[in-house]
Design a protein around this motif. Structure first.
Motif, PDB file in Angstrom:
ATOM      1  N   ARG A  78       0.839  -1.213   0.000  1.00 44.70           N
ATOM      2  CA  ARG A  78       0.000   0.000   0.000  1.00 44.70           C
ATOM      3  C   ARG A  78       0.870   1.257   0.000  1.00 44.70           C
ATOM      4  NH1 ARG A  78      -4.552  -0.898   4.433  1.00 44.70           N
ATOM      5  NH2 ARG A  78      -5.809   0.434   3.122  1.00 44.70           N
ATOM      6  N   GLU A 112      -6.479  -1.713  -7.057  1.00 43.64           N
ATOM      7  CA  GLU A 112      -5.989  -0.341  -6.891  1.00 43.64           C
ATOM      8  C   GLU A 112      -4.871  -0.024  -7.878  1.00 43.64           C
ATOM      9  OE1 GLU A 112      -4.888   0.395  -2.848  1.00 43.64           O
ATOM     10  OE2 GLU A 112      -6.912   1.069  -2.378  1.00 43.64           O
ATOM     11  N   VAL A 115      -6.451   0.673 -11.142  1.00 44.47           N
ATOM     12  CA  VAL A 115      -7.063   2.008 -11.139  1.00 44.47           C
ATOM     13  C   VAL A 115      -5.996   3.059 -11.391  1.00 44.47           C
ATOM     14  CG1 VAL A 115      -8.155   3.737  -9.645  1.00 44.47           C
ATOM     15  CG2 VAL A 115      -9.043   1.405  -9.699  1.00 44.47           C
ATOM     16  N   ARG A 116      -4.860   2.913 -10.741  1.00 48.40           N
ATOM     17  CA  ARG A 116      -3.777   3.890 -10.944  1.00 48.40           C
ATOM     18  C   ARG A 116      -3.249   3.867 -12.379  1.00 48.40           C
ATOM     19  NH1 ARG A 116      -1.956   6.301  -6.353  1.00 48.40           N
ATOM     20  NH2 ARG A 116      -2.707   5.327  -4.461  1.00 48.40           N
ATOM     21  N   PHE A 127     -11.236  -6.318  -8.291  1.00 49.14           N
ATOM     22  CA  PHE A 127     -12.120  -6.052  -7.156  1.00 49.14           C
ATOM     23  C   PHE A 127     -13.145  -7.174  -6.986  1.00 49.14           C
ATOM     24  CE2 PHE A 127     -11.272  -1.257  -7.535  1.00 49.14           C
ATOM     25  CZ  PHE A 127     -10.250  -1.339  -6.597  1.00 49.14           C
ATOM     26  N   GLN A 146     -14.389  -0.559   1.570  1.00 46.84           N
ATOM     27  CA  GLN A 146     -13.768   0.127   0.433  1.00 46.84           C
ATOM     28  C   GLN A 146     -14.806   0.364  -0.670  1.00 46.84           C
ATOM     29  OE1 GLN A 146     -10.555   1.095   0.441  1.00 46.84           O
ATOM     30  NE2 GLN A 146     -10.244   0.207   2.473  1.00 46.84           N
ATOM     31  N   LYS A 148     -16.535   2.899  -1.829  1.00 50.85           N
ATOM     32  CA  LYS A 148     -16.464   4.016  -2.767  1.00 50.85           C
ATOM     33  C   LYS A 148     -15.479   3.731  -3.898  1.00 50.85           C
ATOM     34  CE  LYS A 148     -16.047   8.995  -2.864  1.00 50.85           C
ATOM     35  NZ  LYS A 148     -15.804  10.214  -2.091  1.00 50.85           N
ATOM     36  N   LYS A 149     -14.340   3.146  -3.556  1.00 52.36           N
ATOM     37  CA  LYS A 149     -13.348   2.821  -4.587  1.00 52.36           C
ATOM     38  C   LYS A 149     -13.910   1.784  -5.560  1.00 52.36           C
ATOM     39  CE  LYS A 149      -9.244   3.661  -1.796  1.00 52.36           C
ATOM     40  NZ  LYS A 149      -8.082   3.054  -1.149  1.00 52.36           N
ATOM     41  N   ASN A 152     -16.636   3.335  -7.793  1.00 56.22           N
ATOM     42  CA  ASN A 152     -16.059   4.188  -8.840  1.00 56.22           C
ATOM     43  C   ASN A 152     -15.405   3.364  -9.938  1.00 56.22           C
ATOM     44  OD1 ASN A 152     -16.897   6.472  -7.505  1.00 56.22           O
ATOM     45  ND2 ASN A 152     -14.924   6.815  -6.495  1.00 56.22           N
ATOM     46  N   ALA A 153     -14.721   2.290  -9.548  1.00 59.49           N
ATOM     47  CA  ALA A 153     -14.081   1.436 -10.557  1.00 59.49           C
ATOM     48  C   ALA A 153     -15.125   0.762 -11.443  1.00 59.49           C
ATOM     49  CB  ALA A 153     -13.209   0.383  -9.874  1.00 59.49           C
TER      50      ALA A 153
END
Length: 189
Positions: A78, A112, A115-116, A127, A146, A148-149, A152-153
């Motif tokens: 992380r 994550e 996403v980046r 996910f 988690q 919201k992440k 959004n994804a």
């Protein structure tokens, strides 16, 4: 004299009621008596095991299914993601996925990372793998939330899939998209 007559009358009425019962009724009453005695014995045993604070049983020893290095490695991955070091983070996350394939965090970190890298479909798939292994990522009552992440994804993946209508892979990915939407809609939060 009247009292003796009324007492004899009650006994004869009770005797008549017992005589009116057939064998099945008598066995049923006997079974009920045995069940009540067994339940009373269980309650008595439970009270006997209660501690001074009233707790029934001491908490079971926590057995961890992950090694002691799991959480430090997750924290390190992380930190690498937050520090804009995706190559080293990916290497560490792939190692975590290989060492702990049934844990949700490595798959969530892969999401994550995707996403980046602006790969929304890959993020959605990662996910999904994370949610299949640990549904607490969508439970607002847990510290792992988690939502919201993930939401959004999934929204970004939906936009990306509508941009590729003729792709043969899109049908399979739409199923995953609907699955994720249903998971998000059915989650706590």
């Amino acid at each position: 004299m009247d009292r003796m007559d009324s007492g004899l009358g009650r006994r004869s009425a009770c005797g008549n009621a017992l005589a009116a019962l057939d064998a099945l009724d008598r066995w049923s009453i006997l079974a009920l008596v045995v069940l009540v005695l067994a339940a009373s014995w269980l309650v008595w045993q439970a009270w006997g095991q209660a501690g001074p604070e009233g707790s029934v049983l001491p908490p079971a020893a926590q057995t961890s299914i992950v090694g002691p290095d799991f959480e430090p490695r997750v924290d390190q991955a992380r930190d690498m993601l937050a520090g804009d070091n995706p190559e080293l983070a990916e290497e560490l996350i792939r190692g975590l996925t290989a060492d702990y394939p049934y844990q949700g965090w490595p798959h969530f970190l892969l999401g994550e990372l995707a996403v980046r890298r602006q790969q929304p479909v890959a993020a959605m798939l990662a996910f999904r793998d994370a949610l299949d292994r640990n549904p607490d990522f969508l439970d607002k009552k847990t510290p792992l939330f988690q939502g919201k992440k993930i939401r959004n994804a999934v929204a970004e993946a939906e936009v990306a899939l509508t941009a590729r209508p003729g792709d043969a892979e899109v049908q399979r990915l739409r199923k995953v998209l609907h699955y994720m939407k249903r998971r998000i809609a059915g989650s706590c939060g």
